[in-house]
Design an enzyme around this catalytic site. Structure first.
Site, short mmCIF file in Angstrom:
data_model
loop_
_atom_site.label_atom_id
_atom_site.label_comp_id
_atom_site.label_asym_id
_atom_site.label_seq_id
_atom_site.Cartn_x
_atom_site.Cartn_y
_atom_site.Cartn_z
N MET A 1 0.84 0.26 -8.35
CA MET A 1 1.11 -0.96 -8.53
C MET A 1 1.41 -1.31 -9.82
O MET A 1 1.66 -2.54 -10.14
CB MET A 1 -0.03 -2.12 -8.01
N ASP B 1 2.19 -5.13 7.17
CA ASP B 1 2.44 -5.52 5.75
C ASP B 1 3.91 -5.17 5.43
O ASP B 1 4.68 -4.19 6.13
CB ASP B 1 1.64 -4.56 5.05
N LYS C 1 3.46 -9.48 2.13
CA LYS C 1 3.15 -10.53 0.79
C LYS C 1 4.12 -10.29 -0.17
O LYS C 1 4.27 -10.92 -1.32
CB LYS C 1 1.66 -10.18 0.22
N1 SAH Z 1 -3.50 0.75 0.61
C1 SAH Z 1 -2.24 1.38 0.07
C2 SAH Z 1 -2.06 0.91 -1.39
C3 SAH Z 1 -1.76 -0.79 -1.47
S1 SAH Z 1 -1.31 -1.15 -2.98
C4 SAH Z 1 -2.58 2.99 0.01
O1 SAH Z 1 -3.57 3.46 0.40
O2 SAH Z 1 -1.51 3.53 -0.12
C5 SAH Z 1 0.43 -0.96 -2.99
C6 SAH Z 1 0.80 0.16 -4.29
O3 SAH Z 1 0.72 1.38 -3.43
C7 SAH Z 1 2.29 0.05 -4.39
O4 SAH Z 1 2.39 -0.78 -5.52
C8 SAH Z 1 2.41 1.32 -4.76
O5 SAH Z 1 1.88 1.74 -6.02
C9 SAH Z 1 1.69 2.26 -3.78
N2 SAH Z 1 2.44 2.93 -2.71
C10 SAH Z 1 2.42 2.49 -1.42
N3 SAH Z 1 3.40 3.14 -0.77
C11 SAH Z 1 4.05 4.03 -1.49
C12 SAH Z 1 5.12 4.75 -1.34
N4 SAH Z 1 5.23 5.27 -0.36
N5 SAH Z 1 5.57 5.22 -2.56
C13 SAH Z 1 5.08 5.15 -3.90
N6 SAH Z 1 4.11 4.24 -4.08
C14 SAH Z 1 3.37 3.57 -2.74
#
Ligand code: SAH
Length: 412
Positions: free
Chosen positions: A178, A42, A64
């Protein structure tokens, strides 16, 4: 009871890549990455993790974000196709695959196709990103629960899946994923539904990475502060009393190199160690290889020398690359390290010495610093008059060393 195992030998590992810091991948995740024939990753996965893939692995970007959006059904289709072809597939997903990651849908697609899959949970950004910003999601006396909510839904949309009136009344910490582009709408509706305007809020961009940025405020002023700082996705919003703990617990942003952007110009293969150390010190590292090590253009000369290795008195290696290429060709030709018997070895620099150690080769002469003059001085004491020296090295190396050795009467 008889166990039902799908007939295919292919398997798909649905692996959580962690929130960004490559050190937050699990050991099991690493194992799967190393085994995979195909890796579908991803946009949120740290590309550094792909360096663990075996060299024959196929790497497929199914991110995506951006223009070339891979749709979820296309990803599901690809997973099924690759797994049913008998491959070991690694589906690498940001954070944890089952936290707003649509990992469940991918697992269902594999299950419905009768295919093997395993899930490797990951460190979710929902917990790790606040932690790197100095915010524990629970804390005695401040928060006894935390709720992870998608900010993807428009709060003003009548048919939103999230009931913001309930979110406003929740106890404990709220972590929004998000939601950056809807921050204004979300904070306004929380206030409208009765959440206190003074509720502490933190927004963290690119958490756990050297580029992490954090803005704190309250429910009423956070939107303006975030806009002023120009925070961009991916970002997480944390709401609740725990945010105030950041004043004391903000450890990561105090790392010695935090906020510094460092460019590493070594070759891709050799950069990882330096990158690793810099990242551990909090730096944001950009790998920009300015050199590339390629095999010799005219390998005949090297091969011929290797064939006749017993006619040399000394083998002088001045870099780990030279050592690597020489020893690789040597083993291809002779298949037996004992054929080096009797040839004295000089290795310049600790990295060159370490490379030889990998082959269990002791070194007879190891000057620490590399200067042609210094090296020839050392050789002078060894009386190399009439001795044959093999010096395999880069095609763009300077002439000084062979000249100096020849001056001492050696055949170089
Ligand atoms: N499965 C992922 C989340 C996917 S949804 C998890 O468990 O972390 C994607 C969202 O995750 C982004 O829009 C943001 O809100 C958050 N996100 C993921 N990595 C991040 C990071 N390094 N810093 C800040 N937000 C993050």
């Amino acid at each position: 009871m008889k166990r039902q195992t799908p007939a295919h030998k292919g398997v798909c590992y649905i692996v959580g890549a962690g929130p960004g810091d490559p050190g937050l991948l699990t050991l099991r995740g690493l194992e799967c990455l190393k085994q995979a024939d195909v890796i579908l990753y991803d946009a949120l996965c740290n590309p550094q993790l792909l360096s663990h893939a075996k060299s024959s692995a196929r790497l497929v970007d199914v991110g995506k974000s951006g223009k070339t959006r891979s749709r979820q059904d296309q990803i599901n289709h690809l997973l099924v196709k690759e797994t049913s072809a008998g491959h070991t597939v690694c589906r690498l997903k940001g954070g944890d695959p089952y936290v707003f990651g649509r990992g469940g849908e991918e697992a269902l697609a594999l299950h419905q196709a009768g295919l093997n899959f395993q899930v490797v949970p990951g460190v979710t950004s929902a917990i790790a990103v606040p932690a790197y910003a100095g915010i524990p999601v629970t804390h005695r006396g401040k928060s006894v629960m935390f709720t992870v909510i998608t900010g993807h839904e428009d709060p003003d949309k009548g048919n939103s899946d999230v009931d913001w009136s309930k979110v406003a009344q929740l106890e404990g910490t709220r972590v929004l994923l998000m939601g950056l582009s809807r921050l204004k709408l979300i904070t306004e509706s929380l206030i409208r539904y009765g959440a206190p305007k003074s509720m502490p809020v933190a927004v963290i961009e690119s958490g756990t990475l050297g580029s992490q940025r954090t803005v704190t405020g309250t429910l009423s002023d956070i939107t303006a502060k975030v806009a002023k700082a120009g925070l961009k996705p991916p970002a997480i919003t944390v709401l609740g009393e725990v945010v105030t703990l950041r004043q004391e617990l903000n450890w990561f942003e105090k790392s010695p190199l935090f906020g510094r952007r460092v460019v590493v110009t070594r070759t891709r293969a050799q950069a990882s160690q330096v990158t690793h150390y810099l990242q551990r010190l909090g730096a944001e590292v950009i790998e920009l290889p300015t050199i590339k090590i390629v095999p010799p253009q005219h390998p005949e000369k090297l091969r011929e020398s290797i064939m006749n290795i017993q006619s040399f008195d000394w083998l002088v290696l001045t870099s780990p690359n030279a050592a690597e290429i020489f020893l690789r060709d040597f083993m291809l030709i002779h298949g037996d390290i004992r054929k080096l018997n009797g040839v004295k070895i000089a290795a310049v620099g600790t990295a060159t010495g370490a490379k030889l150690k990998e082959f269990h080769l002791p070194v007879d002469l190891k000057p620490r610093e590399f200067s042609a003059l210094k090296l020839s001085e050392i050789f002078k004491a060894k009386n190399i008059k009439g001795k044959k020296i093999l010096l395999p090295r880069s095609a763009i190396a300077q002439d000084l060393l062979p000249k100096e050795l020849k001056k001492l009467g050696a055949v170089c």
